[in-house]
Design an enzyme around this catalytic site. Structure first.
Site, PDB file in Angstrom:
ATOM      1  N   HIS A 268      -8.019   9.016   5.602  1.00 20.21           N
ATOM      2  CA  HIS A 268      -7.027   9.318   6.647  1.00 20.21           C
ATOM      3  C   HIS A 268      -7.187   8.294   7.777  1.00 20.21           C
ATOM      4  O   HIS A 268      -7.146   7.097   7.536  1.00 20.21           O
ATOM      5  CB  HIS A 268      -7.222  10.785   7.086  1.00 20.21           C
ATOM      6  CG  HIS A 268      -6.163  11.376   7.940  1.00 20.21           C
ATOM      7  ND1 HIS A 268      -4.965  10.784   8.212  1.00 20.21           N
ATOM      8  CD2 HIS A 268      -6.147  12.560   8.626  1.00 20.21           C
ATOM      9  CE1 HIS A 268      -4.256  11.568   9.020  1.00 20.21           C
ATOM     10  NE2 HIS A 268      -4.934  12.653   9.292  1.00 20.21           N
ATOM     11  N   HIS A 307       0.240   5.721   0.545  1.00 21.95           N
ATOM     12  CA  HIS A 307       0.540   6.806   1.474  1.00 21.95           C
ATOM     13  C   HIS A 307       1.109   7.966   0.686  1.00 21.95           C
ATOM     14  O   HIS A 307       1.841   7.772  -0.275  1.00 21.95           O
ATOM     15  CB  HIS A 307       1.570   6.354   2.518  1.00 21.95           C
ATOM     16  CG  HIS A 307       1.588   7.216   3.734  1.00 21.95           C
ATOM     17  ND1 HIS A 307       2.281   8.390   3.788  1.00 21.95           N
ATOM     18  CD2 HIS A 307       0.968   7.089   4.934  1.00 21.95           C
ATOM     19  CE1 HIS A 307       2.101   8.942   4.985  1.00 21.95           C
ATOM     20  NE2 HIS A 307       1.304   8.173   5.691  1.00 21.95           N
ATOM     21  N   ASP A 363      -2.659   1.792   8.906  1.00 20.99           N
ATOM     22  CA  ASP A 363      -4.040   1.363   9.157  1.00 20.99           C
ATOM     23  C   ASP A 363      -4.332  -0.064   8.708  1.00 20.99           C
ATOM     24  O   ASP A 363      -5.417  -0.582   8.992  1.00 20.99           O
ATOM     25  CB  ASP A 363      -5.002   2.319   8.434  1.00 20.99           C
ATOM     26  CG  ASP A 363      -4.995   3.686   9.091  1.00 20.99           C
ATOM     27  OD1 ASP A 363      -4.974   4.698   8.370  1.00 20.99           O
ATOM     28  OD2 ASP A 363      -4.963   3.733  10.334  1.00 20.99           O
TER      29      ASP A 363
HETATM   30  C1  SDX Z   1      -3.113   7.752   7.221  1.00 19.79           C
HETATM   31  O1  SDX Z   1      -0.389  11.644   5.889  1.00 19.79           O
HETATM   32  C2  SDX Z   1      -0.201  10.847   6.859  1.00 19.79           C
HETATM   33  O2  SDX Z   1       0.863  10.772   7.433  1.00 19.79           O
HETATM   34  C3  SDX Z   1      -1.406  10.006   7.257  1.00 19.79           C
HETATM   35  C4  SDX Z   1      -1.159   8.917   8.304  1.00 19.79           C
HETATM   36  C5  SDX Z   1      -0.850   9.512   9.672  1.00 19.79           C
HETATM   37  O3  SDX Z   1      -0.171   8.844  10.468  1.00 19.79           O
HETATM   38  O4  SDX Z   1      -1.390  10.605   9.965  1.00 19.79           O
HETATM   39  O5  SDX Z   1      -0.082   8.092   7.910  1.00 19.79           O
HETATM   40  C6  SDX Z   1      -2.406   8.053   8.517  1.00 19.79           C
HETATM   41  O6  SDX Z   1      -3.980   8.490   6.846  1.00 19.79           O
HETATM   42  C7  SDX Z   1      -2.641   6.578   6.400  1.00 19.79           C
HETATM   43  C8  SDX Z   1      -3.426   6.459   5.051  1.00 19.79           C
HETATM   44  C9  SDX Z   1      -4.750   5.731   5.325  1.00 19.79           C
HETATM   45  N1  SDX Z   1      -5.611   5.792   4.139  1.00 19.79           N
HETATM   46  C10 SDX Z   1      -5.886   4.657   3.414  1.00 19.79           C
HETATM   47  O7  SDX Z   1      -5.370   3.565   3.640  1.00 19.79           O
HETATM   48  C11 SDX Z   1      -6.895   4.875   2.296  1.00 19.79           C
HETATM   49  C12 SDX Z   1      -6.397   4.211   1.019  1.00 19.79           C
HETATM   50  N2  SDX Z   1      -5.215   4.983   0.527  1.00 19.79           N
HETATM   51  C13 SDX Z   1      -5.476   5.981  -0.496  1.00 19.79           C
HETATM   52  O8  SDX Z   1      -6.682   6.647  -0.415  1.00 19.79           O
HETATM   53  C14 SDX Z   1      -4.234   6.837  -0.795  1.00 19.79           C
HETATM   54  O9  SDX Z   1      -3.178   5.980  -0.918  1.00 19.79           O
HETATM   55  C15 SDX Z   1      -3.872   7.964   0.151  1.00 19.79           C
HETATM   56  C16 SDX Z   1      -4.997   8.904   0.395  1.00 19.79           C
HETATM   57  C17 SDX Z   1      -3.393   7.430   1.452  1.00 19.79           C
HETATM   58  C18 SDX Z   1      -2.716   8.747  -0.500  1.00 19.79           C
HETATM   59  O10 SDX Z   1      -3.218   9.308  -1.659  1.00 19.79           O
HETATM   60  P1  SDX Z   1      -2.320  10.239  -2.619  1.00 19.79           P
HETATM   61  O11 SDX Z   1      -0.967  10.438  -2.056  1.00 19.79           O
HETATM   62  O12 SDX Z   1      -3.128  11.443  -2.967  1.00 19.79           O
HETATM   63  O13 SDX Z   1      -2.088   9.329  -3.887  1.00 19.79           O
HETATM   64  P2  SDX Z   1      -3.079   9.257  -5.098  1.00 19.79           P
HETATM   65  O14 SDX Z   1      -4.498   9.172  -4.612  1.00 19.79           O
HETATM   66  O15 SDX Z   1      -2.710  10.327  -6.052  1.00 19.79           O
HETATM   67  O16 SDX Z   1      -2.712   7.801  -5.693  1.00 19.79           O
HETATM   68  C19 SDX Z   1      -1.670   7.648  -6.635  1.00 19.79           C
HETATM   69  C20 SDX Z   1      -2.106   6.466  -7.508  1.00 19.79           C
HETATM   70  C21 SDX Z   1      -3.478   6.693  -8.143  1.00 19.79           C
HETATM   71  O17 SDX Z   1      -3.494   5.886  -9.311  1.00 19.79           O
HETATM   72  P3  SDX Z   1      -3.340   6.657 -10.756  1.00 19.79           P
HETATM   73  O18 SDX Z   1      -4.532   7.576 -10.882  1.00 19.79           O
HETATM   74  O19 SDX Z   1      -2.023   7.422 -10.694  1.00 19.79           O
HETATM   75  O20 SDX Z   1      -3.332   5.551 -11.772  1.00 19.79           O
HETATM   76  O21 SDX Z   1      -2.273   5.288  -6.680  1.00 19.79           O
HETATM   77  C22 SDX Z   1      -3.632   4.875  -6.688  1.00 19.79           C
HETATM   78  C23 SDX Z   1      -4.442   6.081  -7.160  1.00 19.79           C
HETATM   79  O22 SDX Z   1      -5.640   5.634  -7.801  1.00 19.79           O
HETATM   80  N3  SDX Z   1      -3.948   4.532  -5.303  1.00 19.79           N
HETATM   81  C24 SDX Z   1      -4.636   3.455  -4.936  1.00 19.79           C
HETATM   82  C25 SDX Z   1      -4.632   3.468  -3.551  1.00 19.79           C
HETATM   83  N4  SDX Z   1      -3.956   4.549  -3.107  1.00 19.79           N
HETATM   84  C26 SDX Z   1      -3.544   5.206  -4.199  1.00 19.79           C
HETATM   85  N5  SDX Z   1      -5.235   2.488  -5.663  1.00 19.79           N
HETATM   86  C27 SDX Z   1      -5.850   1.508  -4.952  1.00 19.79           C
HETATM   87  N6  SDX Z   1      -5.898   1.447  -3.617  1.00 19.79           N
HETATM   88  C28 SDX Z   1      -5.302   2.410  -2.866  1.00 19.79           C
HETATM   89  N7  SDX Z   1      -5.340   2.360  -1.541  1.00 19.79           N
END
Ligand code: SDX
Length: 430
Positions: A268, A307, A363
């Protein structure tokens, strides 16, 4: 037959049910009438991480993830970033309308005249270890503020809520600056209420021996726009936590400490700190292809990408990227920017990222600006928590005044052991 219904047939019984549709959703409680036997509990929905569950109705912030749209009370984030300031946006989020000049003047006066914290809070912060993480200090101190304002527990009184809201918005920059000065072993700088909200924050961070601190106007404006961009984001993890804790009618200080704890997580708000550490680990643009391959091999995440809602470019990331150029004019360009731009260039072309709708989020670029402004990396999430305070409080207040809201208490699917009798210690197998 009404068109605004879902017709569901339970093939276990052959029975058909009409579920009303409102706002393109069904009420989960309507599922409970779907039973095999009359004395069954009834059907529930299963949604780990609440990926497809609306927990509330809200009029505060609208996100269109497919089109990359973000609006606060209907106003596009791009226009607010260009024409407004953080305190005006805070008023808008809390009250639903942009303030008149007199409303703004009173609001600004209230906030800028509640920036001091009790001397015991200063002593509390001085008692943290020298290397305590500023975000942990922030959470602990916000929680401790509940002991200084016990009337905050009277959450039903509107004016009392207003007083706590003003206190929290006014004091979080002071708490944040104190945590920074503590981590640097520097004396705390008291607020200067002649300065703007953001200018005063810079004052409490940077003032040394000068009699009167004058913030750099470019950095002051850049930080104010960053605060606007981080102010609210509908039902994100931290805000959902604020609402869950607030739903038990806990005071806002305790609820916000929990929300800050959720924001602290690396998935997050903690991601901005992780992005910088990731860029430092990559170290050179020639290492980007290997790093990207590591991501595709599932060895790590590309922090700052992806996201839950945006399946397009996060509009905030686009604006932040433009702010970076203005800040670097003053601070000098952050050498890590080239690595970040190369990561983005490759990710936006590579099917692994494109097929998963992984774009830069809020971020990805913010940390480059904070580092160029000489913030230590450990402060980055605190810089997210300061502006998000108004989002947490606006959503908390909306939850408390929503007649449909109740204490949050999700259900579960139990897959554990059935009933069994206690076994005395001497009769248990190895
Ligand atoms: C914020 O919710 C909000 O609004 C939050 C926010 C706010 O203003 O409050 O916008 C602020 O928290 C922004 C997000 C910051 N976090 C990161 O940058 C961390 C990296 N991102 C990931 O951890 C992820 O993208 C999330 C947590 C942000 C979202 O995760 P989801 O929606 O649960 O998606 P998922 O984990 O199910 O991913 C879907 C696919 C997966 O691959 P498959 O298993 O389907 O093959 O995408 C891949 C994931 O492995 N994936 C990534 C990735 N994010 C998702 N692979 C590599 N790098 C990434 N960053």
């Amino acid at each position: 037959m009404s068109t605004d219904t879902l017709t569901v047939t339970d093939n276990r019984t052959g029975r058909t049910y009409e579920l009303p549709i409102t706002y393109d959703t069904i009420n989960a409680m309507d599922l409970r009438k779907i039973k095999v036997n009359d004395d069954d509990f009834g059907m529930m929905s299963y949604d780990p991480g609440f990926k497809n569950t609306a927990s509330t109705k809200s009029t505060i912030t609208e996100i269109d993830g497919d089109r990359g749209i973000l609006r606060y009370r209907g106003y596009p984030i791009e226009q607010l970033a260009e024409q407004s300031n953080y305190l005006e946006v805070a008023y808008l989020l809390l009250n639903g309308e942009l303030p008149t000049q007199s409303e703004y003047d009173l609001w600004e006066y209230d906030v800028l005249h509640h920036t001091f914290v009790h001397e015991n809070i200063k002593s509390l912060m001085e008692s943290f270890r020298y290397d305590a993480h500023p975000m942990a200090m922030f959470m602990a101190t916000v929680s401790a503020m509940a002991t200084f304002y016990p009337e905050g527990r009277d959450i039903d009184d509107a004016f009392n809520r207003y007083k706590q809201i003003v206190r929290l918005i006014a004091k979080v920059p002071t708490v944040a600056a104190f945590s920074y000065r503590h981590s640097r072993g520097l004396p705390f700088v008291y607020p200067d209420n002649d300065l703007s909200y953001t200018g005063n924050f810079l004052n409490m961070l940077d003032k040394m021996t000068q009699v009167k601190y004058t913030p750099d106007p470019v950095l002051e404006r850049a930080l104010d726009v960053l605060f606007i961009l981080h102010a609210d984001h509908e039902q994100n993890c931290g805000t959902a936590t604020m609402r869950v804790i607030g739903s038990s009618h806990a005071d806002p200080y305790s609820a916000m400490a929990g929300a800050a704890g959720a924001l602290y997580g690396p998935l997050h708000g903690g991601a901005n700190e992780k992005v910088l550490r990731m860029l430092l680990e990559i170290g050179d643009i020639k290492n980007v292809p290997d790093f990207i391959q590591g991501v595709k091999n599932r060895e790590r995440l590309l922090m700052g990408f992806g996201h839950r809602v945006y399946k397009n470019y996060d509009p905030r990331a686009r604006i932040i990227k433009n702010i970076a150029d203005e800040v670097f004019e003053v601070t000098g360009k952050n050498p890590l920017l080239d690595i970040a731009l190369e990561l983005e260039r490759i990710a936006l072309e590579d099917d692994f990222f494109v097929s998963r709708n992984l774009y830069p989020n809020v971020d990805f670029y913010s940390g480059l600006i904070y580092q160029a402004m000489r913030f230590p990396i450990a402060m980055f999430t605190v810089l997210f928590a300061i502006p998000r305070t108004v989002g947490w409080l606006a959503q908390w207040q909306e939850m408390l005044t929503d007649p449909e809201q109740k204490i949050a208490r999700p259900r579960q699917i139990y897959l554990g052991e059935g009933a069994r009798d206690y076994v005395p210690m001497n009769e248990r197998e190895g």
